[in-house]
Design a protein around this motif. Structure first.
Motif, PDB file in Angstrom:
ATOM      1  N   LEU A   1       9.359  71.350  21.331  1.00 10.50           N
ATOM      2  CA  LEU A   1      10.274  71.985  20.387  1.00 10.50           C
ATOM      3  C   LEU A   1       9.912  73.449  20.218  1.00 10.50           C
ATOM      4  CD1 LEU A   1      10.248  69.078  17.845  1.00 10.50           C
ATOM      5  CD2 LEU A   1      12.248  69.826  19.137  1.00 10.50           C
ATOM      6  N   ASP A   2      10.785  74.310  20.703  1.00 13.27           N
ATOM      7  CA  ASP A   2      10.605  75.744  20.531  1.00 13.27           C
ATOM      8  C   ASP A   2      10.669  76.072  19.040  1.00 13.27           C
ATOM      9  OD1 ASP A   2      10.502  78.457  21.696  1.00 13.27           O
ATOM     10  OD2 ASP A   2      12.510  78.650  20.833  1.00 13.27           O
ATOM     11  N   CYS A   3       9.793  76.973  18.587  1.00 12.15           N
ATOM     12  CA  CYS A   3       9.797  77.409  17.169  1.00 12.15           C
ATOM     13  C   CYS A   3       9.795  76.217  16.209  1.00 12.15           C
ATOM     14  CB  CYS A   3      11.011  78.271  16.848  1.00 12.15           C
ATOM     15  SG  CYS A   3      11.163  79.724  17.862  1.00 12.15           S
ATOM     16  N   ALA A   4       8.946  75.229  16.480  1.00  8.97           N
ATOM     17  CA  ALA A   4       8.916  74.043  15.612  1.00  8.97           C
ATOM     18  C   ALA A   4       8.556  74.415  14.177  1.00  8.97           C
ATOM     19  CB  ALA A   4       7.916  73.023  16.160  1.00  8.97           C
ATOM     20  N   ASP A   5       7.783  75.508  14.016  1.00 12.67           N
ATOM     21  CA  ASP A   5       7.383  75.909  12.661  1.00 12.67           C
ATOM     22  C   ASP A   5       8.547  76.481  11.856  1.00 12.67           C
ATOM     23  OD1 ASP A   5       7.425  78.048  14.394  1.00 12.67           O
ATOM     24  OD2 ASP A   5       5.428  78.790  13.902  1.00 12.67           O
ATOM     25  N   CYS A   6       9.718  76.631  12.481  1.00 10.13           N
ATOM     26  CA  CYS A   6      10.914  77.097  11.754  1.00 10.13           C
ATOM     27  C   CYS A   6      11.852  75.939  11.413  1.00 10.13           C
ATOM     28  CB  CYS A   6      11.691  78.119  12.587  1.00 10.13           C
ATOM     29  SG  CYS A   6      10.746  79.581  13.029  1.00 10.13           S
ATOM     30  N   LEU A   7      11.611  74.750  11.991  1.00 10.34           N
ATOM     31  CA  LEU A   7      12.516  73.616  11.794  1.00 10.34           C
ATOM     32  C   LEU A   7      12.201  72.891  10.478  1.00 10.34           C
ATOM     33  CD1 LEU A   7      12.498  72.155  15.425  1.00 10.34           C
ATOM     34  CD2 LEU A   7      14.395  73.358  14.326  1.00 10.34           C
ATOM     35  N   GLU A   8      13.198  72.216   9.940  1.00 12.01           N
ATOM     36  CA  GLU A   8      13.000  71.441   8.708  1.00 12.01           C
ATOM     37  C   GLU A   8      12.208  70.173   9.013  1.00 12.01           C
ATOM     38  OE1 GLU A   8      13.863  72.580   5.879  1.00 12.01           O
ATOM     39  OE2 GLU A   8      15.155  74.227   6.547  1.00 12.01           O
ATOM     40  N   PHE A   9      11.240  69.849   8.140  1.00 15.21           N
ATOM     41  CA  PHE A   9      10.449  68.626   8.340  1.00 15.21           C
ATOM     42  C   PHE A   9      11.329  67.388   8.297  1.00 15.21           C
ATOM     43  CE2 PHE A   9       6.955  71.437   6.895  1.00 15.21           C
ATOM     44  CZ  PHE A   9       6.083  71.224   7.951  1.00 15.21           C
ATOM     45  N   SER A  10      12.333  67.397   7.434  1.00 18.28           N
ATOM     46  CA  SER A  10      13.203  66.216   7.343  1.00 18.28           C
ATOM     47  C   SER A  10      13.960  65.995   8.647  1.00 18.28           C
ATOM     48  CB  SER A  10      14.187  66.353   6.177  1.00 18.28           C
ATOM     49  OG  SER A  10      14.996  67.497   6.340  1.00 18.28           O
ATOM     50  N   PHE A  11      14.260  67.100   9.360  1.00 14.13           N
ATOM     51  CA  PHE A  11      14.927  66.934  10.653  1.00 14.13           C
ATOM     52  C   PHE A  11      13.952  66.373  11.696  1.00 14.13           C
ATOM     53  CE2 PHE A  11      16.218  68.542  14.882  1.00 14.13           C
ATOM     54  CZ  PHE A  11      17.321  67.711  15.041  1.00 14.13           C
ATOM     55  N   MET A  12      12.699  66.821  11.645  1.00 20.16           N
ATOM     56  CA  MET A  12      11.704  66.257  12.569  1.00 20.16           C
ATOM     57  C   MET A  12      11.583  64.739  12.375  1.00 20.16           C
ATOM     58  SD  MET A  12       8.570  68.961  12.481  1.00 20.16           S
ATOM     59  CE  MET A  12       8.923  70.707  12.349  1.00 20.16           C
ATOM     60  N   GLU A  13      11.620  64.318  11.119  1.00 22.79           N
ATOM     61  CA  GLU A  13      11.529  62.877  10.829  1.00 22.79           C
ATOM     62  C   GLU A  13      12.733  62.138  11.400  1.00 22.79           C
ATOM     63  OE1 GLU A  13      11.109  62.915   6.604  1.00 22.79           O
ATOM     64  OE2 GLU A  13       9.020  63.616   6.680  1.00 22.79           O
ATOM     65  N   GLU A  14      13.906  62.753  11.262  1.00 18.98           N
ATOM     66  CA  GLU A  14      15.131  62.155  11.803  1.00 18.98           C
ATOM     67  C   GLU A  14      15.053  62.071  13.334  1.00 18.98           C
ATOM     68  OE1 GLU A  14      19.843  62.893  11.010  1.00 18.98           O
ATOM     69  OE2 GLU A  14      18.428  63.915   9.688  1.00 18.98           O
ATOM     70  N   MET A  15      14.549  63.139  13.935  1.00 20.58           N
ATOM     71  CA  MET A  15      14.400  63.186  15.390  1.00 20.58           C
ATOM     72  C   MET A  15      13.419  62.113  15.875  1.00 20.58           C
ATOM     73  SD  MET A  15      13.640  66.651  17.619  1.00 20.58           S
ATOM     74  CE  MET A  15      13.007  67.365  16.137  1.00 20.58           C
ATOM     75  N   ARG A  16      12.325  61.944  15.124  1.00 25.21           N
ATOM     76  CA  ARG A  16      11.319  60.930  15.480  1.00 25.21           C
ATOM     77  C   ARG A  16      11.940  59.534  15.480  1.00 25.21           C
ATOM     78  NH1 ARG A  16       6.992  61.315  18.058  1.00 25.21           N
ATOM     79  NH2 ARG A  16       8.421  60.119  19.325  1.00 25.21           N
ATOM     80  N   ARG A  17      12.691  59.221  14.414  1.00 21.15           N
ATOM     81  CA  ARG A  17      13.325  57.897  14.337  1.00 21.15           C
ATOM     82  C   ARG A  17      14.295  57.704  15.497  1.00 21.15           C
ATOM     83  NH1 ARG A  17      13.398  59.257   8.758  1.00 21.15           N
ATOM     84  NH2 ARG A  17      15.563  59.992   8.870  1.00 21.15           N
ATOM     85  N   TYR A  18      15.062  58.751  15.779  1.00 23.81           N
ATOM     86  CA  TYR A  18      16.077  58.681  16.829  1.00 23.81           C
ATOM     87  C   TYR A  18      15.433  58.475  18.206  1.00 23.81           C
ATOM     88  CZ  TYR A  18      20.051  60.073  19.754  1.00 23.81           C
ATOM     89  OH  TYR A  18      21.045  60.102  20.694  1.00 23.81           O
ATOM     90  N   THR A  19      14.408  59.262  18.518  1.00 28.69           N
ATOM     91  CA  THR A  19      13.789  59.150  19.849  1.00 28.69           C
ATOM     92  C   THR A  19      13.001  57.850  19.991  1.00 28.69           C
ATOM     93  OG1 THR A  19      11.908  60.517  19.138  1.00 28.69           O
ATOM     94  CG2 THR A  19      13.705  61.635  20.277  1.00 28.69           C
ATOM     95  N   ASN A  20      12.412  57.361  18.899  1.00 34.96           N
ATOM     96  CA  ASN A  20      11.716  56.062  18.967  1.00 34.96           C
ATOM     97  C   ASN A  20      12.663  54.957  19.397  1.00 34.96           C
ATOM     98  OD1 ASN A  20       9.259  57.088  18.222  1.00 34.96           O
ATOM     99  ND2 ASN A  20       9.276  56.276  16.141  1.00 34.96           N
ATOM    100  N   GLU A  21      13.888  55.020  18.902  1.00 35.13           N
ATOM    101  CA  GLU A  21      14.882  54.002  19.264  1.00 35.13           C
ATOM    102  C   GLU A  21      15.350  54.172  20.705  1.00 35.13           C
ATOM    103  OE1 GLU A  21      18.026  54.114  16.388  1.00 35.13           O
ATOM    104  OE2 GLU A  21      16.645  53.665  14.727  1.00 35.13           O
ATOM    105  N   LYS A  22      15.433  55.426  21.158  1.00 33.87           N
ATOM    106  CA  LYS A  22      15.924  55.692  22.511  1.00 33.87           C
ATOM    107  C   LYS A  22      14.879  55.363  23.576  1.00 33.87           C
ATOM    108  CE  LYS A  22      19.364  57.709  23.531  1.00 33.87           C
ATOM    109  NZ  LYS A  22      20.673  57.122  23.910  1.00 33.87           N
ATOM    110  N   LYS A  23      13.616  55.733  23.310  1.00 30.35           N
ATOM    111  CA  LYS A  23      12.566  55.587  24.322  1.00 30.35           C
ATOM    112  C   LYS A  23      11.227  55.484  23.594  1.00 30.35           C
ATOM    113  CE  LYS A  23      11.850  57.392  28.981  1.00 30.35           C
ATOM    114  NZ  LYS A  23      12.173  58.433  29.949  1.00 30.35           N
ATOM    115  N   ALA A  24      10.592  54.334  23.702  1.00 31.41           N
ATOM    116  CA  ALA A  24       9.436  54.023  22.850  1.00 31.41           C
ATOM    117  C   ALA A  24       8.299  55.031  22.969  1.00 31.41           C
ATOM    118  CB  ALA A  24       8.932  52.622  23.166  1.00 31.41           C
TER     119      ALA A  24
END
Length: 450
Positions: free
Chosen positions: A187-210
């Motif tokens: 993730l480019d510029c991860a320190d600029c992204l919202e933490f709540s979005f990172m959590e959403e992304m984590r849930r989404y990618t866990n479902e897509k690919k373990a």
């Protein structure tokens, strides 16, 4: 059991640079440069690298971080089918593929921004970007203002409090997983992204690919804010990066040892148990061969990259000692075109290339270098020894940054073990709880403890 990325050694490819693609994307046609990149894959495997971080790849206007189209491979490199073949070939060779996720901002040619330029207040995308204000004007004279990344107005900051932005970016991630079978995103510029979005992304990618890997570019601050089971797996360890070169330039191994103690010490390390992404250079900072005051220090630097806690990464060409410094704001010297066949026929530093291959082999063969706890054994300004211990086995590492021979007495972390050199297979005898080791200038010692 460790996940693939915890044991990985990464190879970092900046494709627009390494293929010599034009720095401005003004062409209509597609240029198929992925065949050239495909030729790197067996070479990357020969280095002992098990994963590639490649990017940026999204269709963009210039350097790759000003995205035009998130679902198209940049036409200067090829098309989607070319990249699909690249990933398939990498997977055949046992190499995972991680791509650049440029999700903090878009370029000015991104469809949603163009719609605002055209339809102004009537655009349904006004809420997609931060700071859209029709009472201001941009340096591009758009007739409205907006928030740009670090005031670089070719990069328009996305607004992650708009649910449709989150939905769109998650669909992009899903597209790259489904279409290309990628294994992770940096993730480019991860320190600029919202933490709540990172959590959403984590849930989404866990479902897509373990075992999908999420790694964030974070330069300053507390890395543990980003790395957790519900957010990212790893972030860039810029703190260690700084120590690795300045600890050698200042003949000060205390700086490196202090960084590691602070981060990973078994008793109180603030990132104990985290697997951060280690590097000595990348596409944003001067090449390591250009940063070191003493050229020979490039050997112990790489030894520490591969053996200290972290996930090691090599930036293309640095394993040969390639040079490159930023010129003001111009990063092009860090991102040169390389003809692989020609480069391997005229390697600037063949001894370094061989050393990197040796370190790659050792890292693969010694699980303690991925999973072992860290224990400091000896420290002076110019010599440093430590162990990586996994169960009742491990690896002992020592380095010398001096310009003369060093005679070390390295206390052993466990009594009654056998110590075998990982470089020549010789057995090193323990004497009174210590190993007596002689190191030439810039030499490294690596021994298995069984």
């Amino acid at each position: 059991m460790s996940k693939w990325y915890e044991e990985a050694v990464f190879y970092h490819m900046y494709p627009i640079g390494m293929t010599g693609a034009p720095r401005q994307n003004t062409q209509e046609e597609v240029t198929h440069r992925f065949q050239e990149l495909m030729e790197w894959l067996p070479y990357v495997q020969s280095l002992g690298c098990t994963a590639i971080y490649i990017g940026p790849l999204f269709e963009s206007t210039s350097h790759g971080y000003d995205t035009r189209d998130y679902k198209l491979v940049d036409r200067r490199l090829g098309d989607n089918e070319d990249f699909k073949a690249f990933v398939a070939k990498a997977h055949e060779l046992g190499i995972k593929i991680v791509v650049d996720g440029v999700f903090n901002h878009t370029g000015r040619e991104f469809f949603a921004f163009k719609d605002i330029q055209q339809n102004r207040e009537n655009s349904p995308y006004c809420s997609w970007f931060k700071g859209i204000n029709f009472g201001w004007n941009s340096p591009y004279n758009d007739g409205f203002g907006y928030e740009a990344w670090r005031n670089c107005f070719e990069l328009v900051n996305l607004n992650y409090w708009e649910p449709k932005v989150r939905e769109y970016i998650l669909s992009v991630i899903g597209f790259w997983i489904d279409e290309f079978d990628i294994d992770g995103i940096r993730l480019d510029c991860a320190d600029c992204l919202e933490f709540s979005f990172m959590e959403e992304m984590r849930r989404y990618t866990n479902e897509k690919k373990a075992d999908f890997w999420l790694m964030g570019e974070v330069i300053h601050g507390d890395y543990s804010r980003y790395v957790s089971a519900d957010k990212l797996d790893s972030v860039t360890n810029y703190e260690l990066h700084k120590g690795l070169y300045s600890g050698h330039n200042d003949h000060n191994y205390f700086e490196i040892a202090h960084t590691i103690r602070r981060e990973f010490d078994a008793n109180g390390g603030i990132y104990k148990g985290l697997k951060l992404y280690s590097f000595v250079d990348n596409h944003d900072v001067d090449r390591i061969a250009s940063k070191l005051n003493v050229p020979g220090h490039i050997y112990p630097v790489h030894t520490l990259l591969y053996t200290l806690p972290g996930i090691p990464s090599l930036y293309y060409g640095s394993e040969w000692g390639i040079q490159g410094r930023k010129e003001g704001a111009n990063d092009d010297p860090l991102r040169p075109a390389v003809d692989l066949k020609e480069a391997l026929e005229h390697v600037p530093d063949p001894k370094l290339l061989q050393w990197v291959k040796t370190l790659g082999r050792i890292h693969k063969e010694q699980p303690a270098l991925s999973d072992g706890r860290y224990q400091e054994l000896l420290l002076t300004n110019r010599q440093y020894a430590f162990a990586r211990i996994l169960g009742d086995e491990g690896v002992i590492v020592a380095v010398n940054n001096d310009d003369k021979d060093a005679y070390l007495s390295i206390r052993v972390p466990m009594q009654g073990k056998t110590y075998t050199s990982l470089l020549n297979g010789s057995v090193i005898k323990e004497e009174n709880g210590a190993l007596q080791v002689k190191l030439a200038p810039n030499e490294s010692f690596l021994a298995a403890m069984r």
